[in-house]
Design a protein around this motif. Structure first.
Motif, PDB file in Angstrom:
ATOM      1  N   LYS A 107      72.013  37.258  39.519  1.00  0.00           N
ATOM      2  CA  LYS A 107      71.277  36.203  38.828  1.00  0.00           C
ATOM      3  C   LYS A 107      70.817  35.153  39.831  1.00  0.00           C
ATOM      4  CE  LYS A 107      73.419  36.191  34.250  1.00  0.00           C
ATOM      5  NZ  LYS A 107      74.683  36.911  34.218  1.00  0.00           N
ATOM      6  N   VAL A 108      69.805  34.385  39.428  1.00  0.00           N
ATOM      7  CA  VAL A 108      69.408  33.275  40.277  1.00  0.00           C
ATOM      8  C   VAL A 108      70.430  32.160  40.099  1.00  0.00           C
ATOM      9  CG1 VAL A 108      67.688  31.485  40.662  1.00  0.00           C
ATOM     10  CG2 VAL A 108      66.960  33.833  40.201  1.00  0.00           C
ATOM     11  N   ALA A 109      71.082  31.785  41.215  1.00  0.00           N
ATOM     12  CA  ALA A 109      72.058  30.696  41.127  1.00  0.00           C
ATOM     13  C   ALA A 109      71.357  29.363  41.285  1.00  0.00           C
ATOM     14  CB  ALA A 109      73.121  30.862  42.200  1.00  0.00           C
ATOM     15  N   GLY A 110      70.224  29.367  41.965  1.00  0.00           N
ATOM     16  CA  GLY A 110      69.486  28.121  42.094  1.00  0.00           C
ATOM     17  C   GLY A 110      68.295  28.254  43.018  1.00  0.00           C
ATOM     18  N   HIS A 111      67.274  27.437  42.765  1.00  0.00           N
ATOM     19  CA  HIS A 111      66.134  27.327  43.670  1.00  0.00           C
ATOM     20  C   HIS A 111      66.231  25.973  44.348  1.00  0.00           C
ATOM     21  CE1 HIS A 111      64.187  30.793  41.897  1.00  0.00           C
ATOM     22  NE2 HIS A 111      64.286  30.260  40.699  1.00  0.00           N
ATOM     23  N   LEU A 112      66.026  25.937  45.658  1.00  0.00           N
ATOM     24  CA  LEU A 112      66.098  24.663  46.368  1.00  0.00           C
ATOM     25  C   LEU A 112      64.851  24.480  47.217  1.00  0.00           C
ATOM     26  CD1 LEU A 112      69.750  24.898  47.710  1.00  0.00           C
ATOM     27  CD2 LEU A 112      68.949  23.363  45.909  1.00  0.00           C
ATOM     28  N   ASP A 113      64.453  23.219  47.334  1.00  0.00           N
ATOM     29  CA  ASP A 113      63.394  22.874  48.251  1.00  0.00           C
ATOM     30  C   ASP A 113      64.015  22.544  49.596  1.00  0.00           C
ATOM     31  OD1 ASP A 113      60.867  22.909  46.951  1.00  0.00           O
ATOM     32  OD2 ASP A 113      60.412  21.150  48.233  1.00  0.00           O
ATOM     33  N   ARG A 114      63.244  22.681  50.656  1.00  0.00           N
ATOM     34  CA  ARG A 114      63.814  22.369  51.960  1.00  0.00           C
ATOM     35  C   ARG A 114      64.440  20.976  51.986  1.00  0.00           C
ATOM     36  NH1 ARG A 114      61.766  23.765  57.625  1.00  0.00           N
ATOM     37  NH2 ARG A 114      59.657  23.496  56.878  1.00  0.00           N
ATOM     38  N   LYS A 115      63.743  20.028  51.366  1.00  0.00           N
ATOM     39  CA  LYS A 115      64.209  18.645  51.455  1.00  0.00           C
ATOM     40  C   LYS A 115      65.558  18.437  50.786  1.00  0.00           C
ATOM     41  CE  LYS A 115      59.795  18.393  50.981  1.00  0.00           C
ATOM     42  NZ  LYS A 115      58.827  18.515  49.921  1.00  0.00           N
ATOM     43  N   GLU A 116      65.755  19.102  49.686  1.00  0.00           N
ATOM     44  CA  GLU A 116      67.003  18.861  48.953  1.00  0.00           C
ATOM     45  C   GLU A 116      68.146  19.753  49.411  1.00  0.00           C
ATOM     46  OE1 GLU A 116      66.631  19.949  44.887  1.00  0.00           O
ATOM     47  OE2 GLU A 116      65.086  21.426  45.279  1.00  0.00           O
ATOM     48  N   ALA A 117      67.836  20.755  50.273  1.00  0.00           N
ATOM     49  CA  ALA A 117      68.873  21.726  50.625  1.00  0.00           C
ATOM     50  C   ALA A 117      69.841  21.168  51.654  1.00  0.00           C
ATOM     51  CB  ALA A 117      68.217  22.979  51.188  1.00  0.00           C
ATOM     52  N   THR A 118      71.126  21.242  51.336  1.00  0.00           N
ATOM     53  CA  THR A 118      72.160  20.941  52.338  1.00  0.00           C
ATOM     54  C   THR A 118      73.046  22.163  52.432  1.00  0.00           C
ATOM     55  OG1 THR A 118      73.733  20.125  50.738  1.00  0.00           O
ATOM     56  CG2 THR A 118      72.205  18.499  51.680  1.00  0.00           C
ATOM     57  N   ILE A 119      73.746  22.265  53.546  1.00  0.00           N
ATOM     58  CA  ILE A 119      74.575  23.445  53.745  1.00  0.00           C
ATOM     59  C   ILE A 119      75.646  23.555  52.658  1.00  0.00           C
ATOM     60  CG2 ILE A 119      76.195  22.289  55.345  1.00  0.00           C
ATOM     61  CD1 ILE A 119      75.074  25.750  56.142  1.00  0.00           C
ATOM     62  N   GLU A 120      76.185  22.387  52.232  1.00  0.00           N
ATOM     63  CA  GLU A 120      77.230  22.418  51.208  1.00  0.00           C
ATOM     64  C   GLU A 120      76.676  22.935  49.888  1.00  0.00           C
ATOM     65  OE1 GLU A 120      76.562  19.635  53.039  1.00  0.00           O
ATOM     66  OE2 GLU A 120      78.261  19.818  54.434  1.00  0.00           O
ATOM     67  N   LYS A 121      75.483  22.432  49.547  1.00  0.00           N
ATOM     68  CA  LYS A 121      74.864  22.859  48.285  1.00  0.00           C
ATOM     69  C   LYS A 121      74.636  24.366  48.290  1.00  0.00           C
ATOM     70  CE  LYS A 121      72.007  19.111  46.514  1.00  0.00           C
ATOM     71  NZ  LYS A 121      70.616  18.636  46.510  1.00  0.00           N
ATOM     72  N   ALA A 152      84.822  26.827  49.890  1.00  0.00           N
ATOM     73  CA  ALA A 152      85.782  25.904  50.514  1.00  0.00           C
ATOM     74  C   ALA A 152      86.459  26.538  51.713  1.00  0.00           C
ATOM     75  CB  ALA A 152      86.826  25.480  49.479  1.00  0.00           C
ATOM     76  N   GLU A 153      86.544  27.894  51.720  1.00  0.00           N
ATOM     77  CA  GLU A 153      87.248  28.569  52.805  1.00  0.00           C
ATOM     78  C   GLU A 153      86.415  28.651  54.084  1.00  0.00           C
ATOM     79  OE1 GLU A 153      88.074  32.423  51.153  1.00  0.00           O
ATOM     80  OE2 GLU A 153      88.732  31.482  49.293  1.00  0.00           O
ATOM     81  N   ILE A 154      85.146  28.285  53.977  1.00  0.00           N
ATOM     82  CA  ILE A 154      84.291  28.491  55.138  1.00  0.00           C
ATOM     83  C   ILE A 154      84.524  27.414  56.188  1.00  0.00           C
ATOM     84  CG2 ILE A 154      81.897  28.600  55.940  1.00  0.00           C
ATOM     85  CD1 ILE A 154      81.234  29.755  53.185  1.00  0.00           C
ATOM     86  N   THR A 155      84.858  27.867  57.359  1.00  0.00           N
ATOM     87  CA  THR A 155      85.081  26.936  58.455  1.00  0.00           C
ATOM     88  C   THR A 155      84.796  27.661  59.751  1.00  0.00           C
ATOM     89  OG1 THR A 155      86.788  25.915  59.777  1.00  0.00           O
ATOM     90  CG2 THR A 155      87.527  27.534  58.196  1.00  0.00           C
ATOM     91  N   TYR A 156      84.237  26.933  60.704  1.00  0.00           N
ATOM     92  CA  TYR A 156      84.014  27.549  62.003  1.00  0.00           C
ATOM     93  C   TYR A 156      85.005  27.038  63.034  1.00  0.00           C
ATOM     94  CZ  TYR A 156      80.103  30.131  60.339  1.00  0.00           C
ATOM     95  OH  TYR A 156      79.346  31.049  59.671  1.00  0.00           O
ATOM     96  N   GLU A 157      86.049  26.392  62.533  1.00  0.00           N
ATOM     97  CA  GLU A 157      87.084  25.923  63.440  1.00  0.00           C
ATOM     98  C   GLU A 157      87.731  27.095  64.152  1.00  0.00           C
ATOM     99  OE1 GLU A 157      90.386  23.487  61.873  1.00  0.00           O
ATOM    100  OE2 GLU A 157      88.705  22.262  61.145  1.00  0.00           O
ATOM    101  N   ARG A 158      88.172  26.827  65.369  1.00  0.00           N
ATOM    102  CA  ARG A 158      88.881  27.876  66.090  1.00  0.00           C
ATOM    103  C   ARG A 158      90.163  28.249  65.362  1.00  0.00           C
ATOM    104  NH1 ARG A 158      89.934  29.833  70.679  1.00  0.00           N
ATOM    105  NH2 ARG A 158      91.977  28.884  70.823  1.00  0.00           N
ATOM    106  N   LEU A 159      90.426  29.529  65.259  1.00  0.00           N
ATOM    107  CA  LEU A 159      91.670  29.972  64.645  1.00  0.00           C
ATOM    108  C   LEU A 159      92.793  29.737  65.645  1.00  0.00           C
ATOM    109  CD1 LEU A 159      90.169  33.189  63.091  1.00  0.00           C
ATOM    110  CD2 LEU A 159      90.884  31.136  61.873  1.00  0.00           C
TER     111      LEU A 159
END
Ligand SMILES: Nc1ncnc2c1ncn2[C@@H]1O[C@H](COP(=O)(O)OP(=O)(O)OP(=O)(O)O)[C@@H](O)[C@H]1O
Ligand SMILES: [Mg+2]
Lengths: 360, 516
Positions: free
Chosen positions: B235-249, B260-267
């Motif tokens: 399904k379409v979860a959402g349409h975003l415009d470049r201006k309103e798009a943030t990585i969290e959204k 919430a589990e996404i992190t690029y911290e060193r393990l």
């Protein structure tokens, strides 16, 4: 000209059915135009073929076994065209047991089993000889197995003209007839033998189990789909090629014993003129089955019915006995050739598109 | 065969004007496969002159959606409206006639032909009897415009993956694409080519073209896209415009609470034991086209550590990894595994002695797509000798499907019916299970979505920390290298040009060594 894979192949189970119907239609036309055969007579011969399981049985058993044999190697994308040679080698081995050992006089039952087993070993060895250059030198197995059919004929011909020439054959060049106690007993009311029927059941179940429940079977199937996976799993690809082709020849070889013990009872020179060509007809069976084991007997029944129809046609129009064999098999060839041709064309256009480009 | 009628192609591209009518609209598009709804009433408008990113977790339906647009799949329900007109696309030829061309992750061009011959295949205006050399000029001009260098006369089998992808894209442009569908087509190009390509895409859109871009690199999508559509479970979860798009959204739309589990911290850094598990001494290995791809590499992996190998694609990593796995002959040097010289041993020896292997290009080297998931697991020699115990393997398969969240109707489903990322999960799950002593991997999270990629890295690291498994991981993704490695070796032109403890390594320095 290049051939491009279609992004969207046609549904695959339709193809054998269309090929069959179109092939029969084309055969009827060819036979009418070239031989003046009345379509009605041809069609009624076909109906006869399909409605006489007892008559069809012998051919059905042989073709099913050859179909199963070829299926094993085809599953691994190893194109064994050498069924004919493997059968001929099987025929040779079975003849040796029947005529040149004391076994038939000591224990006929054991002799029959030995004929079949030794025929299988001979067929397996013959296939192994083709598998080695394929596995280690990458030599294409299609021409190799094909050429080896003729070498097999040749070897048997030499035997029949020389050391194996019979003592009670008048002026014919052929071996003696095998002792009556190793002629395979017939299933009443049919043309097949008990030996053939049992062998068929054992091989069918055996190959089903092999492909489904053993690591060899799984690896043969993966060999056909993606040999790279075998390599990265640490499984030797050359070894799997050898195994697939050798098992195929092993199974095909048994048909040589059935042919001897249940059909011709001796080898006549030249063997290539007296073969039933099961090795080649079996290719059609394997293809029509779409390499599904369950479909092999179905395909074999259809093809053997057409085989019988060809011979029946000759009887209907009342040919002489002498013509019967050759003309009958010519009609069979028309059927089989047309269906195989239609099948090939359909498979090709369903999976590939042909495009033309000019080099330079 | 018969040429598709070369009738006037609709020229629907008016100059780019924002707020214009969509070039492609989907209304209520639904596509079902046995056991799954891949697309569930999708509504989507794609405007001319835009780069439209299509994001979503593995199995969300992205590839299915573009395949519908390319005429490979026919939707069960819904309408495709192209340039205002409801259109039925029944084959890629239809789509190409409408100016829609797809380029996927795996090159489709034919190895035995030259670049020019491959390109001419699709070009009706040059068909059928124009000599190939006539198009050389066109190809050269066009490739210059796109910013890639390619010899039209070269046979495709000589090209690297990158070059093949470039040819695919060039071909699409020469086909007169107005709408380019890029299904992870540039995700795996080396950074430099990738950046050049994003520039080209931008220009293509600014000149009025349309690009539908599928990628798992969300930052890249945010950089280049004008619009973003996120799919989730068909399904379409959402349409975003470049201006309103943030990585969290975006992540929230893609993964829900999993984001919430996404992190690029060193393990956590491992504390390796002194024992050496893998040692490579002065290794020389040939490449595919002659010449040494690996030139005197020496390295060491201790028990319970991750050695990351950073490098731009094509610097000998593939050959090094294959040589270690005994899939490529060693010309000179030695490989020692677990104290045993394996330079003359077989892959089999490694596979039955606790070595897991994740090759590059999973669909080509790591799985057999015609076979089922369970068969792809059973094939390994550790699982099947003689008679296969299907009950046991089924149990294991079900466990892995659950643990790795492999989206499949059943363990008996042929792998080819899975989405790209889920195919990769089958491979990774299998190999992590057999890697009881050493994992050898090249791009182990290729094609995985962010959340899954990070989860896989965590699983690997956990095995290293807890079970003292060792790992040698080559990757073109520096984020990955930094996140998972305990030590980082940089590979350039077949040589190791530097080794660093990962917690002290500087990203700039490593990047510099990679391209030096
Ligand atoms: N030909 C097919 N037959 C059966 N199921 C399919 C087929 N193609 C796709 N699917 C299913 O449809 C769903 C969506 O697949 P799709 O390939 O579109 O995902 P995706 O978003 O491209 O994922 P990925 O990021 O992993 O590539 C998956 O569950 C997949 O298993
Ligand atoms: Mg996909």
């Amino acid at each position: 000209m290049v051939i491009v894979r279609r992004v969207k192949p046609l549904p695959y189970w339709i193809i054998p059915i269309i090929a069959l119907l179109a092939g029969i239609a084309i055969s009827v036309i060819i036979l009418y135009v070239l031989m003046g055969a009345s379509p009605a007579a041809v069609l009624s011969a076909i109906v006869y073929g399909f409605t006489r399981p007892g008559v069809v049985a012998k051919t059905f058993v042989a073709l099913t076994i050859v179909g199963i044999a070829l299926l094993v190697s085809f599953k691994g994308s190893i194109w064994n065209i050498g069924g004919e040679g493997q059968i001929t080698f099987g025929l040779m081995a079975a003849t040796w047991v029947a005529l040149f050992t004391a076994l038939p006089y000591i224990n006929p039952g054991l002799a029959q089993v030995s004929m079949i087993l030794l025929a299988m070993v001979a067929g397996g060895i013959w296939a192994l000889l083709a598998a080695l250059p394929r596995a280690y030198l990458g030599l294409d197995e299609v021409p190799v197995t094909l050429i080896m059919n003729y070498i097999a004929y040749y070897i048997v011909d030499i035997l029949v003209r020389g050391p194996w020439l019979g003592k009670h054959v008048y002026n014919y060049i052929r071996t003696d007839t095998i002792p009556a106690q190793v002629m395979f007993p017939q299933v009443p009311g049919t043309t097949m033998t008990w030996d053939g029927l049992f062998l068929l059941i054992i091989l069918f179940v055996g190959v089903w189990y092999l492909l489904r429940n053993t690591s060899i079977g799984l690896r043969i199937r993966i060999l056909g789909n993606n040999p790279n996976l075998l390599r990265s799993s640490g499984i030797s690809v050359p070894l799997m090629i050898i195994v697939a082709l050798t098992i195929s020849g092993f199974i095909a070889g048994s048909v040589g014993a059935l042919y001897l013990g249940g059909d011709v009872y001796r080898i006549s020179y030249p063997v290539e003129a007296h073969t039933a060509n099961y090795g080649y007809t079996g290719i059609l069976v394997a293809w029509l089955s779409m390499l599904e084991l369950i479909a092999v007997p179905i395909a074999a029944y259809i093809v053997s019915a057409l085989y019988t129809a060809g011979i029946q046609y000759q009887i209907l129009v009342g040919g002489h006995l002498g013509q019967l064999l050759t003309a009958g098999s010519a009609i069979v060839d028309v059927f089989i050739g047309s269906i195989l041709l239609m099948y090939t064309i359909l498979i090709t256009i369903s999976e590939y598109k042909i495009k033309i480009i000019v080099k330079r | 065969m018969a040429a598709e009628a070369n009738n006037a192609k609709p020229t629907f591209l008016s100059p780019p004007q924002e707020g214009k009518k969509p070039i492609v609209s989907l209304r209520g598009i639904t596509k079902r496969f046995p056991g799954v709804i891949a697309l569930d009433h999708i509504d989507l408008d794609i405007y001319p002159g835009t780069v439209h990113a299509l994001l979503g977790e593995n199995g969300a339906g992205k590839s299915t959606l573009v395949k519908v647009l390319y005429g490979i799949y026919t939707p069960d329900e819904g309408e495709i409206i192209i340039n205002g007109r409801p259109t039925r696309l029944t084959s890629p030829a239809d789509a190409i006639n409408m100016g829609i061309v797809m380029v996927s992750q795996s090159p489709q061009i034919i190895d035995t032909l030259t670049v020019a011959e491959n390109i001419i295949l699709g070009l009706e205006k040059y068909n059928h009897f124009v000599p190939v050399t006539k198009v050389y000029k066109t190809i050269r001009e066009e490739s210059k415009r796109v910013g890639i260098k390619i010899d039209p006369g070269i046979e495709v089998w000589r090209l690297s993956y990158t070059q093949k992808q470039l040819v695919e894209i060039l071909r699409a442009i020469l086909l007169g694409a107005k709408v380019l569908l890029l299904d992870e087509a540039i995700t795996y190009l080396p950074i430099e080519e990738k950046q050049r390509f994003y520039k080209f895409i931008r220009r293509f859109a600014d000149e009025g073209g349309t690009v539908v871009l599928i990628t798992h690199k969300i930052y890249e999508a945010m950089d280049v896209a004008d619009k973003i559509t996120v799919l989730r479970r068909g399904k379409v979860a959402g349409h975003l415009d470049r201006k309103e798009a943030t990585i969290e959204k975006i992540r929230a739309l893609m993964f829900g609470e999993r984001s919430a589990e996404i992190t690029y911290e060193r393990l956590p850094t491992a504390q390796p034991e002194p024992k050496t598990i893998l040692e490579v001494k002065d290794l020389w290995v040939m490449g595919d086209f002659g010449g040494y791809a690996v030139q005197g590499v020496s390295l060491e992996v201790k028990k319970g550590e991750v050695l990351g190998i950073a490098g731009v694609a094509g610097n000998g990593q593939k050959e090094l990894i294959q040589a270690i796995m005994r899939l490529r002959p060693v010309m000179k040097g030695r490989i020692i595994y677990n104290g045993e010289d394996i330079t003359r041993k077989t892959t089999y020896y490694l596979r039955v002695n606790g070595v897991g292997y994740i090759p590059d290009l999973p669909a080509k080297y790591g799985v057999s797509i015609e076979n089922s998931i369970i068969e792809n697991i059973a094939v390994l020699p550790v699982y099947s000798r003689g008679i296969i115990n299907w009950d046991k393997i089924r149990e294991l398969t079900l466990k892995l499907i659950k643990e790795f969240e492999i989206k499949t109707p059943s363990p008996d489903t042929p792998v080819k019916f899975l989405s790209g990322g889920n195919i990769m999960k089958v491979l990774v799950a299998r190999e992590l299970t057999v890697a009881t002593n050493l994992l050898v991997a090249y791009n182990p999270t290729r094609a995985l979505d962010e959340a899954t990629a990070i989860k896989v890295r965590k699983i690997i690291k956990e095995k290293v920390l807890k079970n003292k498994v060792s790992a040698i991981i080559a990757s073109e993704d520096l984020d990955e290298i930094f996140q998972i490695s305990d030590r980082i070796a940089v590979m350039n032109s077949g040589k190791i040009v530097g080794v660093f403890p990962a917690d002290k390594a500087k990203r700039e320095e490593i990047e510099h060594l990679m391209v030096m």
